[in-house]
Structure formats: structure tokens, C-alpha cells
Design a protein around this motif. Structure first.
Motif, PDB file in Angstrom:
ATOM      1  N   ALA A   1       0.767  -1.256   0.037  1.00  0.00           N
ATOM      2  CA  ALA A   1       0.081   0.077  -0.001  1.00  0.00           C
ATOM      3  C   ALA A   1       0.961   1.273   0.061  1.00  0.00           C
TER       4      ALA A   1
ATOM      5  N   LYS B   1      -4.090   1.695  -2.678  1.00  0.00           N
ATOM      6  CA  LYS B   1      -3.875   1.748  -1.229  1.00  0.00           C
ATOM      7  C   LYS B   1      -4.876   1.276  -0.311  1.00  0.00           C
ATOM      8  N   TRP B   2      -6.052   2.005  -0.699  1.00  0.00           N
ATOM      9  CA  TRP B   2      -7.301   1.597   0.408  1.00  0.00           C
ATOM     10  C   TRP B   2      -7.700  -0.009   0.228  1.00  0.00           C
ATOM     11  N   LYS B   3      -7.505  -0.449  -0.749  1.00  0.00           N
ATOM     12  CA  LYS B   3      -7.797  -2.021  -1.190  1.00  0.00           C
ATOM     13  C   LYS B   3      -6.661  -2.607  -0.250  1.00  0.00           C
TER      14      LYS B   3
ATOM     15  N   ALA C   1      -7.416  -2.314   3.602  1.00  0.00           N
ATOM     16  CA  ALA C   1      -8.480  -3.033   4.088  1.00  0.00           C
ATOM     17  C   ALA C   1      -8.257  -4.770   4.134  1.00  0.00           C
TER      18      ALA C   1
END
Length: 63
Positions: free
Chosen positions: A18, A25-27, A30
Motif C-alpha cells: 500500500a 492503497k485503500w484496497k 483493507a
């Protein structure tokens, strides 16, 4: 406990990716959270099992 280490390593890899992959990044963060959650569940299960065995052993000693 080895499984917990592997799950946390997967979370760490996702966080590292990320840092270098802004578009996902957000995936990836998570996904890292998901791996940490699995590690927490595994660790909780391990300690619950240890406590169950421990309480059974102490109950047998008292009888």
C-alpha cells in the motif's frame, strides 16, 4: 502460533504494498486489516483452547 505469524506477515505485506501503490492503497489496507482480523481470531481461539484445557486440569486436581 505459527499460523498467527503467517497471517500477520500477510497483513504486513499488504501494508508495505500500500505504501508503494497509491492507486490500490485503500484496497490493500483493507486486506491488511482482514489478515490482522484472522490472526486475532486464531489467537483468541488458541487461548480459549488453552484456558479450557487448563480449567479442566485444575478441576481434575481439585476432585
Amino acid at each position: 502460533m505459527e499460523k498467527v505469524r503467517r497471517l500477520r506477515a500477510m497483513g504486513s505485506l499488504c501494508r508495505q504494498q500500500a505504501a508503494y501503490n497509491g492507486m490500490n492503497k485503500w484496497k490493500l489496507l483493507a486486506e491488511a486489516e482482514y489478515w490482522e482480523h484472522l490472526a486475532h481470531l486464531e489467537l483468541s481461539s488458541y487461548f480459549e483452547e488453552c484456558n479450557a484445557v487448563s480449567s479442566t486440569s485444575s478441576h481434575d486436581l481439585a476432585a
